[in-house]
Motif scaffolding. Sequence first.
Motif, PDB file in Angstrom:
ATOM      1  N   ASN A  80       0.886  -1.142   0.260  1.00 30.42           N
ATOM      2  CA  ASN A  80       0.089   0.462   0.707  1.00 30.42           C
ATOM      3  C   ASN A  80       1.171   1.293   0.000  1.00 30.42           C
ATOM      4  O   ASN A  80       1.897   1.096   0.319  1.00 30.42           O
ATOM      5  CB  ASN A  80      -0.915  -0.119   1.408  1.00 30.42           C
ATOM      6  CG  ASN A  80      -2.164  -1.084   1.239  1.00 30.42           C
ATOM      7  OD1 ASN A  80      -2.980  -0.893   0.292  1.00 30.42           O
ATOM      8  ND2 ASN A  80      -2.053  -1.911   2.292  1.00 30.42           N
ATOM      9  N   ARG A 104      -3.138  14.036   3.261  1.00 30.70           N
ATOM     10  CA  ARG A 104      -3.410  15.446   2.598  1.00 30.70           C
ATOM     11  C   ARG A 104      -3.346  16.519   4.200  1.00 30.70           C
ATOM     12  O   ARG A 104      -3.784  16.423   4.677  1.00 30.70           O
ATOM     13  CB  ARG A 104      -4.716  15.159   2.068  1.00 30.70           C
ATOM     14  CG  ARG A 104      -3.947  14.324   0.876  1.00 30.70           C
ATOM     15  CD  ARG A 104      -4.928  14.744  -0.084  1.00 30.70           C
ATOM     16  NE  ARG A 104      -4.928  13.465  -1.413  1.00 30.70           N
ATOM     17  CZ  ARG A 104      -3.822  13.528  -2.293  1.00 30.70           C
ATOM     18  NH1 ARG A 104      -3.147  14.820  -2.459  1.00 30.70           N
ATOM     19  NH2 ARG A 104      -3.221  13.498  -3.237  1.00 30.70           N
ATOM     20  N   ALA A 125      -7.800  14.107   4.818  1.00 32.39           N
ATOM     21  CA  ALA A 125      -7.837  13.498   4.026  1.00 32.39           C
ATOM     22  C   ALA A 125      -6.588  12.594   4.013  1.00 32.39           C
ATOM     23  O   ALA A 125      -5.721  12.695   4.426  1.00 32.39           O
ATOM     24  CB  ALA A 125      -8.131  13.553   2.662  1.00 32.39           C
ATOM     25  N   GLU A 161      -5.676   8.888   2.367  1.00 32.87           N
ATOM     26  CA  GLU A 161      -5.587   8.151   1.120  1.00 32.87           C
ATOM     27  C   GLU A 161      -4.654   7.023   1.209  1.00 32.87           C
ATOM     28  O   GLU A 161      -3.351   6.857   1.267  1.00 32.87           O
ATOM     29  CB  GLU A 161      -5.218   8.319  -0.242  1.00 32.87           C
ATOM     30  CG  GLU A 161      -6.375  10.185  -0.323  1.00 32.87           C
ATOM     31  CD  GLU A 161      -6.268  10.842  -1.588  1.00 32.87           C
ATOM     32  OE1 GLU A 161      -5.435   9.811  -2.234  1.00 32.87           O
ATOM     33  OE2 GLU A 161      -6.477  11.546  -1.870  1.00 32.87           O
ATOM     34  N   VAL A 162      -5.274   5.775   0.890  1.00 36.54           N
ATOM     35  CA  VAL A 162      -4.231   4.359   0.769  1.00 36.54           C
ATOM     36  C   VAL A 162      -4.495   3.598  -0.660  1.00 36.54           C
ATOM     37  O   VAL A 162      -5.891   3.465  -1.233  1.00 36.54           O
ATOM     38  CB  VAL A 162      -5.283   3.706   1.939  1.00 36.54           C
ATOM     39  CG1 VAL A 162      -4.710   2.403   1.909  1.00 36.54           C
ATOM     40  CG2 VAL A 162      -4.921   4.139   3.440  1.00 36.54           C
ATOM     41  N   TYR A 163      -3.090   3.257  -1.253  1.00 39.11           N
ATOM     42  CA  TYR A 163      -3.352   3.104  -2.351  1.00 39.11           C
ATOM     43  C   TYR A 163      -3.170   1.552  -2.746  1.00 39.11           C
ATOM     44  O   TYR A 163      -2.109   0.868  -2.185  1.00 39.11           O
ATOM     45  CB  TYR A 163      -2.713   4.067  -3.753  1.00 39.11           C
ATOM     46  CG  TYR A 163      -2.548   3.420  -4.802  1.00 39.11           C
ATOM     47  CD1 TYR A 163      -3.821   3.327  -5.420  1.00 39.11           C
ATOM     48  CD2 TYR A 163      -1.310   2.989  -5.180  1.00 39.11           C
ATOM     49  CE1 TYR A 163      -3.939   2.769  -6.615  1.00 39.11           C
ATOM     50  CE2 TYR A 163      -1.694   1.806  -6.513  1.00 39.11           C
ATOM     51  CZ  TYR A 163      -3.159   2.567  -7.604  1.00 39.11           C
ATOM     52  OH  TYR A 163      -2.481   2.107  -9.045  1.00 39.11           O
ATOM     53  N   GLN A 193      -6.398   0.439  -6.379  1.00 39.24           N
ATOM     54  CA  GLN A 193      -7.488   0.565  -5.888  1.00 39.24           C
ATOM     55  C   GLN A 193      -7.096   1.202  -4.503  1.00 39.24           C
ATOM     56  O   GLN A 193      -6.244   1.034  -4.610  1.00 39.24           O
ATOM     57  CB  GLN A 193      -8.631  -0.271  -5.236  1.00 39.24           C
ATOM     58  CG  GLN A 193      -9.219  -1.160  -5.900  1.00 39.24           C
ATOM     59  CD  GLN A 193     -10.178  -2.851  -5.624  1.00 39.24           C
ATOM     60  OE1 GLN A 193      -9.838  -2.704  -3.873  1.00 39.24           O
ATOM     61  NE2 GLN A 193     -11.028  -3.229  -5.997  1.00 39.24           N
ATOM     62  N   THR A 194      -8.125   2.459  -4.151  1.00 40.42           N
ATOM     63  CA  THR A 194      -7.715   3.420  -3.070  1.00 40.42           C
ATOM     64  C   THR A 194      -8.569   3.766  -2.673  1.00 40.42           C
ATOM     65  O   THR A 194     -10.565   3.557  -2.684  1.00 40.42           O
ATOM     66  CB  THR A 194      -7.760   5.380  -3.829  1.00 40.42           C
ATOM     67  OG1 THR A 194      -7.054   4.515  -5.385  1.00 40.42           O
ATOM     68  CG2 THR A 194      -6.884   5.558  -2.706  1.00 40.42           C
ATOM     69  N   GLN A 195      -8.783   3.749  -1.277  1.00 40.00           N
ATOM     70  CA  GLN A 195      -9.771   4.054  -0.323  1.00 40.00           C
ATOM     71  C   GLN A 195      -9.552   5.069   0.516  1.00 40.00           C
ATOM     72  O   GLN A 195      -8.338   5.978   0.298  1.00 40.00           O
ATOM     73  CB  GLN A 195      -9.040   2.995   1.098  1.00 40.00           C
ATOM     74  CG  GLN A 195      -9.675   1.392   1.130  1.00 40.00           C
ATOM     75  CD  GLN A 195      -9.701   1.016   2.617  1.00 40.00           C
ATOM     76  OE1 GLN A 195      -8.513   0.494   2.641  1.00 40.00           O
ATOM     77  NE2 GLN A 195     -10.678   0.941   3.339  1.00 40.00           N
ATOM     78  N   HIS A 196     -10.359   6.613   0.581  1.00 38.18           N
ATOM     79  CA  HIS A 196     -10.558   7.665   0.604  1.00 38.18           C
ATOM     80  C   HIS A 196     -10.939   7.234   2.047  1.00 38.18           C
ATOM     81  O   HIS A 196     -12.322   6.542   2.730  1.00 38.18           O
ATOM     82  CB  HIS A 196     -11.440   8.110  -0.048  1.00 38.18           C
ATOM     83  CG  HIS A 196     -10.590   8.350  -1.246  1.00 38.18           C
ATOM     84  ND1 HIS A 196      -9.566   8.987  -2.246  1.00 38.18           N
ATOM     85  CD2 HIS A 196     -10.865   7.461  -2.305  1.00 38.18           C
ATOM     86  CE1 HIS A 196      -9.238   8.568  -2.361  1.00 38.18           C
ATOM     87  NE2 HIS A 196     -10.303   7.869  -3.459  1.00 38.18           N
ATOM     88  N   ARG A 254     -12.033  10.352   5.510  1.00 40.30           N
ATOM     89  CA  ARG A 254     -11.586  12.102   6.568  1.00 40.30           C
ATOM     90  C   ARG A 254     -12.141  11.734   7.315  1.00 40.30           C
ATOM     91  O   ARG A 254     -13.191  12.245   7.403  1.00 40.30           O
ATOM     92  CB  ARG A 254     -12.405  13.077   4.889  1.00 40.30           C
ATOM     93  CG  ARG A 254     -12.487  14.431   5.404  1.00 40.30           C
ATOM     94  CD  ARG A 254     -11.377  15.015   5.034  1.00 40.30           C
ATOM     95  NE  ARG A 254     -10.454  16.102   5.402  1.00 40.30           N
ATOM     96  CZ  ARG A 254     -11.156  17.561   4.516  1.00 40.30           C
ATOM     97  NH1 ARG A 254     -12.810  17.101   3.556  1.00 40.30           N
ATOM     98  NH2 ARG A 254     -11.282  18.506   5.172  1.00 40.30           N
ATOM     99  N   THR A 274      -8.290  -4.414   3.546  1.00 41.04           N
ATOM    100  CA  THR A 274      -8.961  -2.921   3.363  1.00 41.04           C
ATOM    101  C   THR A 274      -9.180  -2.312   4.819  1.00 41.04           C
ATOM    102  O   THR A 274      -8.429  -3.262   5.711  1.00 41.04           O
ATOM    103  CB  THR A 274     -10.615  -3.422   3.099  1.00 41.04           C
ATOM    104  OG1 THR A 274     -10.999  -1.976   3.374  1.00 41.04           O
ATOM    105  CG2 THR A 274     -11.043  -4.302   3.947  1.00 41.04           C
TER     106      THR A 274
END
Length: 176
Positions: free
Chosen positions: A4, A9, A13, A15-17, A23-26, A28, A62
């Motif tokens: 990953n 940010r 935020a 983000e886990v790519y 796939q990316t998990q977002h 916040r 995930t």
Amino acid sequence: DQQNLLLGRSNGALEVYDKKNRQTQHFRHSRGSVTQIRVRGSYMATSDEDKCVALYYFENNTYTYLGKYRSHRAEITGLCFVSDTDLISVSRDGFKVTYDLDKTSIRNGVVLKSRERCERTGTQTTSSCCDIKNNTLITSSTDQKFVNWSYDGSSYECTLLYVTSNHSATHPLTTF
């Protein structure tokens, strides 16, 4: 073997790519900038400008958000897993907070194990030097002290390592 890419940010935020599955998990869960990200085993921890620590758990490819806790009254200068069951944060407020990973869950949220003053005379400046193998953390402060925190499985022992001259450490510490 986790593959990953983690990105915190300035808008709070996270983000886990997943490079393998593309796939990316977002997430916040912060209003302030994500300032640190640490991973150990199935856990990911973040700190932010709001003086909070958030915890996530990795399972079935995930991450799941477990919760966050406003741990400090000033900037968090260090975040470190010191054992399989403990995460600690230190801050410019002079406190070291230990989080109990065994008791932290979606239902319980982030659970604290202890909160103790680690700096009485100066301001904590940095503390990102962790020796996971030996369960230790090294902190530094504005009064030019380096302190070693050793964890024996039930408590921490504090040892003054070195007093420097003239200038405090302002960047993360590194051991080799």
